[in-house]
Scaffold this motif. Structure first.
Motif, PDB file in Angstrom:
ATOM      1  N   PRO A   1      17.356   5.412  16.220  1.00 52.46           N
ATOM      2  CA  PRO A   1      18.005   3.783  16.725  1.00 52.46           C
ATOM      3  C   PRO A   1      16.793   2.682  15.836  1.00 52.46           C
ATOM      4  O   PRO A   1      17.315   1.540  15.512  1.00 52.46           O
ATOM      5  N   ASP A   2      15.430   3.987  16.742  1.00 50.93           N
ATOM      6  CA  ASP A   2      14.482   2.823  16.699  1.00 50.93           C
ATOM      7  C   ASP A   2      13.353   2.565  15.344  1.00 50.93           C
ATOM      8  O   ASP A   2      13.252   1.917  14.853  1.00 50.93           O
ATOM      9  N   HIS A   3      14.111   3.401  14.301  1.00 51.68           N
ATOM     10  CA  HIS A   3      14.197   3.723  13.149  1.00 51.68           C
ATOM     11  C   HIS A   3      14.598   2.770  12.251  1.00 51.68           C
ATOM     12  O   HIS A   3      16.055   3.089  11.159  1.00 51.68           O
ATOM     13  N   ARG A   4      13.900   1.877  11.341  1.00 54.77           N
ATOM     14  CA  ARG A   4      14.679   0.254  10.299  1.00 54.77           C
ATOM     15  C   ARG A   4      13.507   0.847   9.806  1.00 54.77           C
ATOM     16  O   ARG A   4      14.791  -0.559   8.942  1.00 54.77           O
ATOM     17  N   GLU A   5      12.708   0.549   9.434  1.00 57.40           N
ATOM     18  CA  GLU A   5      11.548  -0.208   7.499  1.00 57.40           C
ATOM     19  C   GLU A   5      12.246   0.854   6.882  1.00 57.40           C
ATOM     20  O   GLU A   5      12.944   1.892   7.425  1.00 57.40           O
ATOM     21  N   ALA A   6      11.772  -0.293   6.104  1.00 62.48           N
ATOM     22  CA  ALA A   6      12.083   0.678   4.615  1.00 62.48           C
ATOM     23  C   ALA A   6      10.510   0.872   3.828  1.00 62.48           C
ATOM     24  O   ALA A   6       9.791   0.918   4.769  1.00 62.48           O
ATOM     25  N   GLY A   7      10.487   2.464   2.997  1.00 65.46           N
ATOM     26  CA  GLY A   7       9.483   3.331   3.160  1.00 65.46           C
ATOM     27  C   GLY A   7       9.605   3.966   1.327  1.00 65.46           C
ATOM     28  O   GLY A   7      11.014   3.765   0.817  1.00 65.46           O
ATOM     29  N   LEU A   8       7.765   3.796   0.789  1.00 66.48           N
ATOM     30  CA  LEU A   8       8.583   4.430  -0.431  1.00 66.48           C
ATOM     31  C   LEU A   8       7.334   5.321  -0.634  1.00 66.48           C
ATOM     32  O   LEU A   8       5.780   5.006  -0.122  1.00 66.48           O
ATOM     33  N   VAL A   9       7.864   6.438  -0.691  1.00 66.10           N
ATOM     34  CA  VAL A   9       6.398   7.895  -1.503  1.00 66.10           C
ATOM     35  C   VAL A   9       5.814   7.935  -2.489  1.00 66.10           C
ATOM     36  O   VAL A   9       6.913   7.965  -2.956  1.00 66.10           O
ATOM     37  N   ILE A  10       5.227   7.965  -2.849  1.00 66.40           N
ATOM     38  CA  ILE A  10       5.097   7.713  -4.432  1.00 66.40           C
ATOM     39  C   ILE A  10       4.216   9.348  -4.697  1.00 66.40           C
ATOM     40  O   ILE A  10       2.620  10.060  -3.550  1.00 66.40           O
ATOM     41  N   ASP A  11       4.275  10.437  -5.294  1.00 67.48           N
ATOM     42  CA  ASP A  11       3.574  11.323  -5.629  1.00 67.48           C
ATOM     43  C   ASP A  11       2.284  11.152  -6.830  1.00 67.48           C
ATOM     44  O   ASP A  11       2.371  10.145  -7.401  1.00 67.48           O
ATOM     45  N   ALA A  12       1.224  11.317  -6.091  1.00 66.20           N
ATOM     46  CA  ALA A  12      -0.354  10.758  -6.579  1.00 66.20           C
ATOM     47  C   ALA A  12      -0.100  11.215  -8.116  1.00 66.20           C
ATOM     48  O   ALA A  12      -1.404  10.728  -9.054  1.00 66.20           O
ATOM     49  N   ALA A  13       0.443  12.178  -8.531  1.00 71.32           N
ATOM     50  CA  ALA A  13       0.128  12.537  -9.960  1.00 71.32           C
ATOM     51  C   ALA A  13       0.777  11.987 -10.936  1.00 71.32           C
ATOM     52  O   ALA A  13       0.145  10.540 -11.766  1.00 71.32           O
ATOM     53  N   LEU A  14       1.652  10.630 -10.684  1.00 68.04           N
ATOM     54  CA  LEU A  14       2.141   9.933 -11.160  1.00 68.04           C
ATOM     55  C   LEU A  14       1.163   8.607 -11.156  1.00 68.04           C
ATOM     56  O   LEU A  14       0.551   7.957 -12.489  1.00 68.04           O
ATOM     57  N   LEU A  15       0.168   8.336 -10.195  1.00 65.74           N
ATOM     58  CA  LEU A  15      -0.900   7.711  -9.868  1.00 65.74           C
ATOM     59  C   LEU A  15      -2.148   7.457 -11.004  1.00 65.74           C
ATOM     60  O   LEU A  15      -2.403   6.755 -11.394  1.00 65.74           O
ATOM     61  N   GLU A  16      -1.748   8.826 -10.956  1.00 64.38           N
ATOM     62  CA  GLU A  16      -3.641   8.950 -11.394  1.00 64.38           C
ATOM     63  C   GLU A  16      -3.563   8.790 -13.308  1.00 64.38           C
ATOM     64  O   GLU A  16      -3.730   9.021 -14.122  1.00 64.38           O
ATOM     65  N   GLU A  17      -1.586   9.687 -13.501  1.00 67.05           N
ATOM     66  CA  GLU A  17      -1.220   9.401 -14.704  1.00 67.05           C
ATOM     67  C   GLU A  17      -0.840   7.953 -15.691  1.00 67.05           C
ATOM     68  O   GLU A  17      -0.902   7.723 -16.509  1.00 67.05           O
ATOM     69  N   ALA A  18      -0.827   7.309 -14.291  1.00 65.95           N
ATOM     70  CA  ALA A  18      -0.296   5.689 -14.966  1.00 65.95           C
ATOM     71  C   ALA A  18      -0.902   4.545 -15.735  1.00 65.95           C
ATOM     72  O   ALA A  18      -3.086   4.650 -14.781  1.00 65.95           O
ATOM     73  N   GLU A  19      -1.127   4.704 -16.832  1.00 65.95           N
ATOM     74  CA  GLU A  19      -2.130   3.494 -17.329  1.00 65.95           C
ATOM     75  C   GLU A  19      -1.770   2.068 -17.184  1.00 65.95           C
ATOM     76  O   GLU A  19      -3.210   1.094 -17.321  1.00 65.95           O
ATOM     77  N   ASP A  20      -0.335   1.810 -16.584  1.00 68.91           N
ATOM     78  CA  ASP A  20      -0.320  -0.460 -16.899  1.00 68.91           C
ATOM     79  C   ASP A  20      -0.246  -0.089 -15.443  1.00 68.91           C
ATOM     80  O   ASP A  20       0.727  -0.067 -14.755  1.00 68.91           O
ATOM     81  N   GLU A  21      -1.416  -0.173 -14.751  1.00 73.86           N
ATOM     82  CA  GLU A  21      -1.461  -0.674 -13.984  1.00 73.86           C
ATOM     83  C   GLU A  21      -0.705  -1.366 -13.289  1.00 73.86           C
ATOM     84  O   GLU A  21      -0.289  -1.780 -12.095  1.00 73.86           O
ATOM     85  N   ALA A  22      -1.316  -2.756 -13.584  1.00 74.28           N
ATOM     86  CA  ALA A  22      -0.629  -4.107 -13.570  1.00 74.28           C
ATOM     87  C   ALA A  22       0.674  -3.744 -13.508  1.00 74.28           C
ATOM     88  O   ALA A  22       1.819  -4.765 -12.363  1.00 74.28           O
ATOM     89  N   GLY A  23       1.692  -2.834 -14.420  1.00 75.41           N
ATOM     90  CA  GLY A  23       3.454  -2.960 -14.737  1.00 75.41           C
ATOM     91  C   GLY A  23       3.200  -2.253 -13.099  1.00 75.41           C
ATOM     92  O   GLY A  23       4.990  -2.535 -12.783  1.00 75.41           O
ATOM     93  N   TRP A  24       2.752  -1.257 -13.116  1.00 74.97           N
ATOM     94  CA  TRP A  24       3.027  -0.389 -11.556  1.00 74.97           C
ATOM     95  C   TRP A  24       3.053  -1.411 -10.208  1.00 74.97           C
ATOM     96  O   TRP A  24       4.879  -1.257  -9.849  1.00 74.97           O
ATOM     97  N   LEU A  25       2.586  -2.088 -10.121  1.00 71.97           N
ATOM     98  CA  LEU A  25       2.303  -3.106  -9.099  1.00 71.97           C
ATOM     99  C   LEU A  25       2.961  -3.999  -8.714  1.00 71.97           C
ATOM    100  O   LEU A  25       3.867  -4.307  -8.043  1.00 71.97           O
TER     101      LEU A  25
END
Length: 259
Positions: free
Chosen positions: A132-156
């Motif tokens: 019941p005390d777990h109500r927050e939202a979260g996002l987990v990203i595989d680091a490989a996707l960040l390492e490959e991302a070229e459009d950083e502004a688009g990601w953000l």
């Protein structure tokens, strides 16, 4: 319970028979008997004392059992133990187990059948109780996707639109890296991690059969963060194809990448 006594299943059968010899009318046994042969030892010991045996089968999928193992470790040790610390802890506490223990159980498991001699078999499906005390939202990203991302502004931009005020975790498996190599790789990601307001969690352990709980998609990187940030599974999104099995286990949303 072998969780309390330690020892072997044979030792537990002897203890059960001794209780029956001393006049016990009802005995509840430890529930880790994957094969017919192991269960037969208990059945025969009970029959020697004129007792009937009823089986209650807690049908827990492997992925859920893995979550349970990590949750127990967090409750007892306060952290996910590395392979050496886990091996040491397991000598004193049978519940502190490596992934291989559950994998071996699943590989050898033979479902209980009435022709083994059980007086009855009750099958109970696993059901996870919500926190019941777990109500927050979260996002987990595989680091490989960040390492490959070229459009950083688009990601953000896409992250801001999709996950306002969401806790962010970036996970990586970087096996067999030396300290200098790992530092360089973390440094290359550092500005992106900082701009995302995320934290980085890395499994450094070797390839091969998993000896640690932190190798994705095992839950050892994500679950401690979820408990600390009080993330509700239904409000969690995991991004990266390698994280899909964990998302299924948690009941979270899985995406191959952010579009």
């Amino acid at each position: 319970s072998r969780d309390e006594r330690g020892g072997t299943l044979k030792d537990l059968a002897r203890a059960m028979e001794a209780e029956l010899e001393d006049g016990a009318r009802k005995v509840v046994m430890d529930a880790t008997y994957p094969t017919r042969a192991q269960r037969n030892r208990v059945l025969e010991a009970a029959w020697r004392q004129g007792a009937r045996v009823r089986a209650v089968w807690f049908d827990t999928p492997l992925a859920q059992a893995q979550l349970n193992a990590v949750d127990r470790m967090l409750a007892k040790a306060g952290r996910v133990l590395d392979p050496d610390a886990l091996k040491k802890a397991g000598r004193a506490d049978p519940t502190m187990i490596p992934p291989a223990a559950q994998l071996r159980f699943a590989r050898t498991f033979e479902p209980p059948r009435e022709d083994e001699g059980f007086d009855g078999i009750e099958r109970r499906a696993f059901e996870r109780r919500p926190r019941p005390d777990h109500r927050e939202a979260g996002l987990v990203i595989d680091a490989a996707l960040l390492e490959e991302a070229e459009d950083e502004a688009g990601w953000l931009s896409r992250l801001a639109e999709r996950t306002p005020r969401t806790a962010l975790l970036v996970t990586a498996w970087w096996p067999d890296l030396g300290a200098a190599e790992r530092g360089a790789r973390e440094g290359a990601l550092a500005h992106r991690i900082a701009r995302l307001g995320a934290e980085l969690a890395v499994c450094p352990h070797a390839a091969g059969p998993p000896r640690c709980w932190c190798r994705p998609p095992l839950p050892g990187l994500v679950l401690p963060w979820m408990r600390r940030e009080r993330i509700a599974p239904e409000k969690l999104t995991l991004v990266g194809g390698g994280l899909a099995p964990l998302a299924d286990a948690l009941g979270a949303l899985s995406l191959p990448r952010l579009r």
